[in-house]
Design a protein around this motif. Sequence first.
Motif, short mmCIF file in Angstrom:
data_model
loop_
_atom_site.label_atom_id
_atom_site.label_comp_id
_atom_site.label_asym_id
_atom_site.label_seq_id
_atom_site.Cartn_x
_atom_site.Cartn_y
_atom_site.Cartn_z
N PRO A 89 37.42 36.93 33.30
CA PRO A 89 37.82 35.53 33.51
C PRO A 89 39.27 35.28 33.11
O PRO A 89 39.68 35.63 32.01
N GLY A 90 40.02 34.69 34.00
CA GLY A 90 41.41 34.34 33.72
C GLY A 90 42.40 35.47 33.81
O GLY A 90 43.60 35.25 33.58
N ALA A 91 41.97 36.68 34.18
CA ALA A 91 42.87 37.84 34.14
C ALA A 91 44.04 37.68 35.10
O ALA A 91 45.19 37.93 34.73
N ASP B 219 40.79 32.53 40.14
CA ASP B 219 39.40 32.81 39.81
C ASP B 219 38.72 33.53 40.97
O ASP B 219 37.91 34.45 40.77
N ALA B 220 39.05 33.13 42.20
CA ALA B 220 38.47 33.77 43.38
C ALA B 220 38.91 35.22 43.48
O ALA B 220 38.12 36.11 43.83
N ALA B 221 40.17 35.49 43.16
CA ALA B 221 40.67 36.87 43.18
C ALA B 221 39.93 37.71 42.15
O ALA B 221 39.57 38.87 42.40
N GLY B 222 39.68 37.13 40.98
CA GLY B 222 38.93 37.84 39.95
C GLY B 222 37.50 38.12 40.38
O GLY B 222 36.96 39.20 40.13
N ALA B 223 36.88 37.15 41.05
CA ALA B 223 35.51 37.34 41.53
C ALA B 223 35.46 38.47 42.56
O ALA B 223 34.52 39.28 42.57
N ALA B 224 36.48 38.54 43.41
CA ALA B 224 36.54 39.61 44.41
C ALA B 224 36.73 40.97 43.73
O ALA B 224 36.11 41.96 44.12
N ALA B 225 37.58 41.01 42.71
CA ALA B 225 37.82 42.26 41.99
C ALA B 225 36.53 42.79 41.36
O ALA B 225 36.30 44.00 41.33
N ARG B 226 35.71 41.88 40.86
CA ARG B 226 34.46 42.32 40.22
C ARG B 226 33.51 43.01 41.20
O ARG B 226 32.66 43.79 40.78
N GLU B 227 33.65 42.73 42.49
CA GLU B 227 32.76 43.31 43.48
C GLU B 227 33.43 44.40 44.31
O GLU B 227 32.82 44.93 45.24
N ALA B 228 34.67 44.73 44.00
CA ALA B 228 35.44 45.60 44.88
C ALA B 228 35.34 47.09 44.56
O ALA B 228 35.86 47.91 45.31
#
Length: 245
Positions: free
Chosen positions: A63-65, A116-125
């Motif tokens: 979060p927030g990265a 936040d959306a970019a972070g969410a994408a990174a978590r699934e990438a």
Amino acid sequence: MHGSETDQHLDRRTILASLGVAAALGLAGPLRAAGPGAKALGPGLRDLLGRASDSSLDALGQPGAFYNDPAVRIALPLVGKAAGGASGGLGGTLLGLLDKGQQLGLTDNLVRKLNDAAGAAAREAKPIFRSAIGRLSLADVPGIATRRDGATQYLRSTAGTDLGLRLRPLVDKGLASVGALQELDRLSARSSLLQTAGLTRDRIGGSVTEQALNGIFRYIGNEEGRLRDNPAGALGGVLKGLLGQ
């Protein structure tokens, strides 16, 4: 064991360790041009790149990265840019108004949600990056061996476009899940500025994908360099096997 016997033993260990690092990185032999019969990327180098990718995506998925690191922070896409790179007239006005709006905090909530959306994408990438790494073949690119981020740059040059296409659905999913699209619609309803500037859902999605991919590759390159600086730590299992430990 004393004297010369000790020295010989240490020399042998040093030589084996050096050879082990080279073999583990897939660099023991010359790199050959890729072709129909090209060999898969050296397993050690592929492992190095996979580790760097996993670690980077884990970091950026926190979060927030993205927002907290100015080097990779996602920004609103530039609007009104003229072909030559300069902005003027309506374009310059729009850029100025959007910049002023962000300074006043009017669009800051949207910007935070984009990150936040970019972070969410990174978590699934992880799977799409691992898949791309697994498909890499050796090529006549000396930089893979000599540059601290050589493998990362090779991955980007050979698979960057495909990774962008595969990352986009994850970004779109993230934009919806964190409320970024709703925030965009809310701001657009309050003012026609965003619509006039061309900040549509599609443009936002494309821009966040491009910026997120740039940030991910930046992190992977930095992590690859860190792992190369300490190959024994990164690939200790291989070295221990070679040294008979």
